[in-house]
Each structure stands twice: as C-alpha cells, then as structure tokens.
Design an enzyme around this catalytic site. Structure first.
Site, PDB file in Angstrom:
ATOM      1  N   LEU A 141      18.115  15.458  27.325  1.00 46.09           N
ATOM      2  CA  LEU A 141      18.301  16.674  26.495  1.00 46.09           C
ATOM      3  C   LEU A 141      17.011  17.483  26.380  1.00 46.09           C
ATOM      4  CD1 LEU A 141      20.703  15.284  23.723  1.00 46.09           C
ATOM      5  CD2 LEU A 141      21.282  16.373  25.911  1.00 46.09           C
TER       6      LEU A 141
ATOM      7  N   GLY B 220      18.992  20.135  28.667  1.00 46.25           N
ATOM      8  CA  GLY B 220      20.438  20.058  28.479  1.00 46.25           C
ATOM      9  C   GLY B 220      20.808  20.022  27.005  1.00 46.25           C
TER      10      GLY B 220
ATOM     11  N   ALA C 127      19.173  15.353  37.421  1.00 47.26           N
ATOM     12  CA  ALA C 127      18.119  15.362  36.391  1.00 47.26           C
ATOM     13  C   ALA C 127      16.779  15.713  37.017  1.00 47.26           C
ATOM     14  CB  ALA C 127      18.032  13.998  35.697  1.00 47.26           C
TER      15      ALA C 127
ATOM     16  N   SER D  77      15.886  21.628  46.780  1.00 43.18           N
ATOM     17  CA  SER D  77      15.686  23.054  46.507  1.00 43.18           C
ATOM     18  C   SER D  77      15.114  23.775  47.706  1.00 43.18           C
ATOM     19  CB  SER D  77      14.701  23.194  45.331  1.00 43.18           C
ATOM     20  OG  SER D  77      14.185  24.504  45.251  1.00 43.18           O
TER      21      SER D  77
ATOM     22  N   TYR E 212       6.604  20.633  41.987  1.00 40.36           N
ATOM     23  CA  TYR E 212       8.076  20.636  41.913  1.00 40.36           C
ATOM     24  C   TYR E 212       8.653  20.505  43.322  1.00 40.36           C
ATOM     25  CZ  TYR E 212      12.795  22.621  41.575  1.00 40.36           C
ATOM     26  OH  TYR E 212      14.161  22.834  41.672  1.00 40.36           O
TER      27      TYR E 212
ATOM     28  N   ILE F 100      18.298  35.425  36.609  1.00 41.55           N
ATOM     29  CA  ILE F 100      19.556  36.088  36.204  1.00 41.55           C
ATOM     30  C   ILE F 100      19.883  35.756  34.751  1.00 41.55           C
ATOM     31  CG2 ILE F 100      22.040  36.080  36.570  1.00 41.55           C
ATOM     32  CD1 ILE F 100      21.566  36.106  39.547  1.00 41.55           C
TER      33      ILE F 100
ATOM     34  N   PHE G 141       8.228  40.531  37.564  1.00 42.84           N
ATOM     35  CA  PHE G 141       6.926  40.085  38.087  1.00 42.84           C
ATOM     36  C   PHE G 141       6.836  40.503  39.542  1.00 42.84           C
ATOM     37  CE2 PHE G 141       6.041  38.154  34.226  1.00 42.84           C
ATOM     38  CZ  PHE G 141       7.078  37.316  33.829  1.00 42.84           C
TER      39      PHE G 141
ATOM     40  N   ARG H 100      16.271  37.098  46.659  1.00 38.97           N
ATOM     41  CA  ARG H 100      16.754  35.738  46.537  1.00 38.97           C
ATOM     42  C   ARG H 100      18.185  35.672  47.056  1.00 38.97           C
ATOM     43  NH1 ARG H 100      12.125  35.288  45.884  1.00 38.97           N
ATOM     44  NH2 ARG H 100      10.963  34.021  44.352  1.00 38.97           N
TER      45      ARG H 100
ATOM     46  N   ARG I  18       3.892  36.843  40.198  1.00 39.11           N
ATOM     47  CA  ARG I  18       3.428  35.489  39.832  1.00 39.11           C
ATOM     48  C   ARG I  18       2.663  34.887  41.009  1.00 39.11           C
ATOM     49  NH1 ARG I  18       8.986  32.884  37.452  1.00 39.11           N
ATOM     50  NH2 ARG I  18       8.832  33.597  35.300  1.00 39.11           N
TER      51      ARG I  18
HETATM   52  P1  NAD Z   1      18.865  22.246  33.982  1.00 41.34           P
HETATM   53  O1  NAD Z   1      17.474  22.224  33.457  1.00 41.34           O
HETATM   54  O2  NAD Z   1      19.928  22.914  33.195  1.00 41.34           O
HETATM   55  O3  NAD Z   1      19.370  20.761  34.321  1.00 41.34           O
HETATM   56  C1  NAD Z   1      18.487  19.683  34.446  1.00 41.34           C
HETATM   57  C2  NAD Z   1      18.945  18.612  33.457  1.00 41.34           C
HETATM   58  O4  NAD Z   1      18.147  17.454  33.617  1.00 41.34           O
HETATM   59  C3  NAD Z   1      18.800  19.068  32.001  1.00 41.34           C
HETATM   60  O5  NAD Z   1      19.992  18.816  31.313  1.00 41.34           O
HETATM   61  C4  NAD Z   1      17.642  18.225  31.466  1.00 41.34           C
HETATM   62  O6  NAD Z   1      17.790  17.922  30.083  1.00 41.34           O
HETATM   63  C5  NAD Z   1      17.757  16.983  32.339  1.00 41.34           C
HETATM   64  N1  NAD Z   1      16.490  16.257  32.500  1.00 41.34           N
HETATM   65  C6  NAD Z   1      15.284  16.779  32.820  1.00 41.34           C
HETATM   66  N2  NAD Z   1      14.364  15.801  32.908  1.00 41.34           N
HETATM   67  C7  NAD Z   1      15.017  14.629  32.647  1.00 41.34           C
HETATM   68  C8  NAD Z   1      14.617  13.279  32.568  1.00 41.34           C
HETATM   69  N3  NAD Z   1      13.358  12.913  32.784  1.00 41.34           N
HETATM   70  N4  NAD Z   1      15.553  12.340  32.267  1.00 41.34           N
HETATM   71  C9  NAD Z   1      16.851  12.702  32.045  1.00 41.34           C
HETATM   72  N5  NAD Z   1      17.293  13.980  32.090  1.00 41.34           N
HETATM   73  C10 NAD Z   1      16.373  14.919  32.395  1.00 41.34           C
HETATM   74  O7  NAD Z   1      18.763  22.912  35.420  1.00 41.34           O
HETATM   75  P2  NAD Z   1      19.852  23.065  36.575  1.00 41.34           P
HETATM   76  O8  NAD Z   1      19.659  24.444  37.114  1.00 41.34           O
HETATM   77  O9  NAD Z   1      21.194  22.621  36.121  1.00 41.34           O
HETATM   78  O10 NAD Z   1      19.279  22.040  37.687  1.00 41.34           O
HETATM   79  C11 NAD Z   1      19.984  20.892  38.068  1.00 41.34           C
HETATM   80  C12 NAD Z   1      19.296  20.365  39.324  1.00 41.34           C
HETATM   81  O11 NAD Z   1      19.415  21.320  40.384  1.00 41.34           O
HETATM   82  C13 NAD Z   1      17.787  20.133  39.150  1.00 41.34           C
HETATM   83  O12 NAD Z   1      17.427  18.970  39.902  1.00 41.34           O
HETATM   84  C14 NAD Z   1      17.152  21.365  39.797  1.00 41.34           C
HETATM   85  O13 NAD Z   1      15.843  21.105  40.296  1.00 41.34           O
HETATM   86  C15 NAD Z   1      18.120  21.592  40.925  1.00 41.34           C
HETATM   87  N6  NAD Z   1      18.072  22.966  41.443  1.00 41.34           N
HETATM   88  C16 NAD Z   1      18.519  23.991  40.647  1.00 41.34           C
HETATM   89  C17 NAD Z   1      18.490  25.296  41.171  1.00 41.34           C
HETATM   90  C18 NAD Z   1      18.980  26.482  40.361  1.00 41.34           C
HETATM   91  O14 NAD Z   1      18.887  27.618  40.870  1.00 41.34           O
HETATM   92  N7  NAD Z   1      19.500  26.297  39.152  1.00 41.34           N
HETATM   93  C19 NAD Z   1      18.006  25.527  42.466  1.00 41.34           C
HETATM   94  C20 NAD Z   1      17.529  24.435  43.205  1.00 41.34           C
HETATM   95  C21 NAD Z   1      17.597  23.145  42.685  1.00 41.34           C
HETATM   96  C1  UD2 Z   2      12.790  28.368  42.548  1.00 40.87           C
HETATM   97  C2  UD2 Z   2      13.654  27.922  43.732  1.00 40.87           C
HETATM   98  C3  UD2 Z   2      15.013  27.478  43.236  1.00 40.87           C
HETATM   99  C4  UD2 Z   2      14.924  26.479  42.098  1.00 40.87           C
HETATM  100  C5  UD2 Z   2      14.018  27.030  41.009  1.00 40.87           C
HETATM  101  C6  UD2 Z   2      13.820  25.993  39.930  1.00 40.87           C
HETATM  102  C7  UD2 Z   2      13.038  29.171  45.733  1.00 40.87           C
HETATM  103  C8  UD2 Z   2      13.363  30.324  46.627  1.00 40.87           C
HETATM  104  N1  UD2 Z   2      13.853  29.033  44.647  1.00 40.87           N
HETATM  105  O1  UD2 Z   2      13.413  29.460  41.966  1.00 40.87           O
HETATM  106  O2  UD2 Z   2      15.681  26.844  44.363  1.00 40.87           O
HETATM  107  O3  UD2 Z   2      14.450  25.259  42.575  1.00 40.87           O
HETATM  108  O4  UD2 Z   2      12.744  27.362  41.552  1.00 40.87           O
HETATM  109  O5  UD2 Z   2      13.033  26.556  38.939  1.00 40.87           O
HETATM  110  O6  UD2 Z   2      12.098  28.420  45.950  1.00 40.87           O
HETATM  111  N2  UD2 Z   2      11.304  36.858  37.752  1.00 40.87           N
HETATM  112  C9  UD2 Z   2      11.002  38.067  37.138  1.00 40.87           C
HETATM  113  N3  UD2 Z   2      11.162  38.173  35.779  1.00 40.87           N
HETATM  114  C10 UD2 Z   2      11.592  37.115  35.013  1.00 40.87           C
HETATM  115  C11 UD2 Z   2      11.890  35.892  35.669  1.00 40.87           C
HETATM  116  C12 UD2 Z   2      11.734  35.784  37.038  1.00 40.87           C
HETATM  117  O7  UD2 Z   2      10.605  39.031  37.796  1.00 40.87           O
HETATM  118  O8  UD2 Z   2      11.713  37.281  33.791  1.00 40.87           O
HETATM  119  C13 UD2 Z   2      11.180  36.763  39.213  1.00 40.87           C
HETATM  120  C14 UD2 Z   2      10.267  35.645  39.692  1.00 40.87           C
HETATM  121  O9  UD2 Z   2       8.911  36.061  39.687  1.00 40.87           O
HETATM  122  C15 UD2 Z   2      10.789  35.440  41.102  1.00 40.87           C
HETATM  123  C16 UD2 Z   2      12.295  35.699  40.986  1.00 40.87           C
HETATM  124  O10 UD2 Z   2      12.458  36.440  39.762  1.00 40.87           O
HETATM  125  O11 UD2 Z   2      10.233  36.394  41.982  1.00 40.87           O
HETATM  126  C17 UD2 Z   2      13.133  34.445  40.890  1.00 40.87           C
HETATM  127  O12 UD2 Z   2      12.534  33.594  39.925  1.00 40.87           O
HETATM  128  P1  UD2 Z   2      13.332  32.309  39.377  1.00 40.87           P
HETATM  129  O13 UD2 Z   2      12.424  31.583  38.457  1.00 40.87           O
HETATM  130  O14 UD2 Z   2      14.684  32.683  38.911  1.00 40.87           O
HETATM  131  O15 UD2 Z   2      13.652  31.427  40.659  1.00 40.87           O
HETATM  132  P2  UD2 Z   2      12.732  30.920  41.858  1.00 40.87           P
HETATM  133  O16 UD2 Z   2      13.134  31.679  43.073  1.00 40.87           O
HETATM  134  O17 UD2 Z   2      11.312  30.819  41.494  1.00 40.87           O
END
Ligand code: NAD
Ligand code: UD2
Length: 310
Positions: free
Chosen positions: A36, A39, A78, A121, A146, A191, A207, A214, A273
């Site tokens: 959590l 989450g 996670a 990712s 990461y 988003i 930024f 993306r 950034r």
């Molecule tokens: P999220 O932060 O909503 O989900 C991650 C969940 O993991 C959270 O509920 C958090 O509480 C839990 N968590 C974090 N550290 C933990 C720990 N040490 N032990 C137990 N629970 C833990 O983010 P999400 O977008 O749902 O991401 C889910 C997975 O998908 C992650 O592995 C993330 O790296 C990966 N991912 C997400 C995106 C994206 O665009 N959302 C893109 C690439 C990869």
């Molecule tokens: C990276 C990974 C994605 C996922 C994520 C986890 C890539 C291409 N994507 O997401 O797979 O793992 O990390 O965190 O490696 N931005 C703004 N204003 C804001 C917020 C973001 O301009 O308020 C920009 C940011 O600088 C970037 C873009 O939006 O250029 C996307 O940022 P993000 O954090 O949504 O996702 P990204 O691509 O870093």
C-alpha cells in the site's frame, strides 16, 4: 476453474487492481500482496470471498513465500513505479524493484509454481531507438536504477526459466494510462496528472517543449494480454513490447484533454527533466504475432473514461 488463487503482487495499484477485477469477474480466486505504498485498499473489492489480501512487502522473503504457496500462477506487478524515486533513493527502490522479483522467483521454485507474468518497462531501452519504432532486439541502455532493476529482473526470470523450469511471460509496457492511475506524485503518469489538473483548473506543467512523444496504451486493453499470458499453454520466449506503435506528443495530448474538458488551465513550459526520453514508440509486431490484441481503445475514448472516473 481451479480454486488455487492467482497471486498479483502490486494488486492494489493502478494496473493490478483492474486485473483483480477482471480475474474475479472470470471466476478466478485471487490473492493480492501489496504494501500500500502507492496502492489503495479502496481499489480492491475486499468483500469478495474469492479475494485474499496480504498487506506486506515483496522484499520480505518469508512473506512472499507464504503468498506464493498454493497459488496457480503469479502476476508480478509490485514495484516503485517511479523513475525519479529510483534516482533519489536507489537502495530502497532496489529492494522493491529487484529483490522483490528474486523473492518471487525463489518462492515459485520452492513451491513448484511455474507461470509468472512480469511487468517490465520501455525504460530498459533508455534513449536507444529514439525517433523510430523500438523493437525488442534494440540494444538495452537502462539510464536509471528503475530501468536497471527491470532489466536485471528480466535476466533473473530467464535464469529461473533455464535452471528451474519457471515459465515467465515478460512484457515491456510503454506508457499505460487509465482510471486509478494515482496522480498524487509529481512523478505519476503524465496523463493522470494532466487530466486531474485540467479538471481542477490547476496550472499544467510541461517539462520540455511538449513535443516529446510517448506510446500510450489504455489499461483496459492491457488486461486481455495479461490474462492470455496467464492462460496460454506455452509462454512466449523473451520480452514483448506493449504499445500501439503510435507516438503522441504531450502537446497533442493537451489538445485532446482541452477539447474534452472545454478548455485548459494555464500551461507552463519548463526545462526538460534530466535524462528524460524524447521519443518513445513501440514496434509491436511481436505482440501482434504472439497475442490476440483487443481493438485499440482510442486515446480520446481512454481520456473520456478517465475524466469520467473523477
Ligand atoms: P502502481 O504504483 O499503481 O502499482 C504498483 C503497486 O506495487 C502499488 O500498489 C504499490 O503499493 C505496490 N508496491 C510497491 N512497492 C512494493 C513493495 N515493496 N511490496 C509490495 N507492494 C509494493 O503502478 P502501476 O502503473 O500499476 O505499475 C504496475 C507495474 O507495471 C510496476 O511494476 C511498473 O513498474 C510497471 N510498469 C508500469 C507502466 C505504466 O505506464 N503504468 C509502464 C511500465 C511498467
Ligand atoms: C517511464 C517509462 C514507463 C514506466 C514509467 C514508470 C519510458 C518511455 N516510459 O515513463 O514505461 O516505466 O517510467 O514511472 O521509459 N511530464 C510533464 N509534466 C508532468 C509529468 C510528466 O511534462 O507533470 C512529461 C515527462 O517529463 C515525460 C513525459 O511527460 O517527458 C512522460 O512522463 P511519465 O512520467 O508519464 O512517463 P515516462 O515516459 O517517464
């Protein structure tokens, strides 16, 4: 339907909680392990008798062992899903983002659980492949802890496949969006931040020049892929990109949000950034070859659903 639950680590989070809903809806038993840290309990139907919830840390090997015992399969989501958090504190994020994966692999080995779906990712590519569609053989160049932890996790999953017969289905998610993506951190998905601030009339910070792109993928479309990966007889060897091979710029995104919200608050363009990736687009031929893709949810429709959750 087997009564052995499917374990979803990170199942109280954005992607995980949607997957919990989908699996329960298909009659599966589900178990969630989540600390959590991002989450929320509110994301879960905790009154559903076929859902078990364990609050705890994937870095705790004993707890992971208990969580995996008796499960049919694992979806390992996670992680601290913040690139910036890993830059700021690589030691503690490493516990979640790598040690957690190793604990899952060890527990699965000990309990004879084979199928694991893993969320890697696009970050593993770093800035390689910029400007064109990135395929899975693009050289990896993790720029942050990461990304490095995601890539290392992929390699360990492959070791456990070769050495211990694990069946990892590895996805490299590009940029997933949709309801329940938490906008509370400045490093939340762009988003989720843009839509929340547009609805609240708060200034939006870009930024860079907003021309960075993306490959955005709606969370509802992702669920079908994760479930296929759980159920398919043979897992796909190696990692598979998850994206639509469509590059959307932040300025295009803002225009769509503006037209859905009847206008935008002030948009403030700031310095990019450090280390930010300029262009990211998935070559998704392997995804199309190996999975049945759902019809794509158009960006505008995904944004509309997200704005209506509010
Ligand atoms: P999220 O932060 O909503 O989900 C991650 C969940 O993991 C959270 O509920 C958090 O509480 C839990 N968590 C974090 N550290 C933990 C720990 N040490 N032990 C137990 N629970 C833990 O983010 P999400 O977008 O749902 O991401 C889910 C997975 O998908 C992650 O592995 C993330 O790296 C990966 N991912 C997400 C995106 C994206 O665009 N959302 C893109 C690439 C990869
Ligand atoms: C990276 C990974 C994605 C996922 C994520 C986890 C890539 C291409 N994507 O997401 O797979 O793992 O990390 O965190 O490696 N931005 C703004 N204003 C804001 C917020 C973001 O301009 O308020 C920009 C940011 O600088 C970037 C873009 O939006 O250029 C996307 O940022 P993000 O954090 O949504 O996702 P990204 O691509 O870093």
């Amino acid at each position: 339907m087997s009564d052995a639950p499917i374990l979803i680590t990170g199942g109280a989070g954005f992607i995980g909680s949607h997957l919990v809903d989908a699996l329960l809806g298909q009659g599966h038993a589900v178990r969630v392990l989540d600390n959590l840290s991002m989450g929320k309990r509110a994301n879960l139907p905790l009154d559903n008798p076929r859902l078990g919830f364990i609050e705890g840390d994937v870095a705790d090997a004993r707890l992971v062992d208990q969580a995996v015992a008796g499960c049919a399969a694992v979806v390992h989501l996670a992680a601290v899903a913040s690139v910036q958090a890993s830059v700021d504190d690589p030691v503690s994020t490493h516990q979640s983002n790598f040690v957690g994966t190793l604990n899952v692999c060890e527990a699965m080995r000990l309990h004879g659980v084979k199928r694991v779906v893993y969320a890697s990712s696009a970050a593993v590519y770093g800035n390689n492949g910029e400007g064109q569609a990135i395929d899975e053989d693009t050289p990896k160049a993790p720029l942050t802890p990461y990304a490095a932890d995601k890539l290392a996790s992929e390699h360990y999953l492959d070791f456990y496949r070769r050495q211990h017969g694990l069946e990892p289905a590895i996805f490299r998610f590009f940029n997933i969006f949709g309801p329940r993506q938490d906008p509370s951190s400045p490093y939340s998905g762009v988003i989720s931040i843009f839509t929340q601030r547009a609805q609240q009339g708060l200034p939006i910070r870009v930024f860079g020049d907003g021309e960075q792109t993306r490959d955005f993928f709606y969370v509802g479309d992702l669920l079908a892929l994760l479930i296929q990966a759980l159920e398919m007889p043979q897992v796909v060897a190696g990692a598979v990109n998850v994206g639509w091979n469509q590059a959307v710029s932040l300025n295009q995104l803002l225009a769509e949000i503006g037209s859905l919200c009847g206008g935008l608050p002030a948009v403030d363009y700031r310095a990019a950034r450090p280390g930010d990736i300029r262009h990211s687009r998935a070559d998704n031929r392997r995804l199309q070859d190996c999975y049945r893709l759902p019809p794509a949810t158009a960006m505008r429709e995904g944004l509309r659903r997200l704005l209506n959750q509010g």
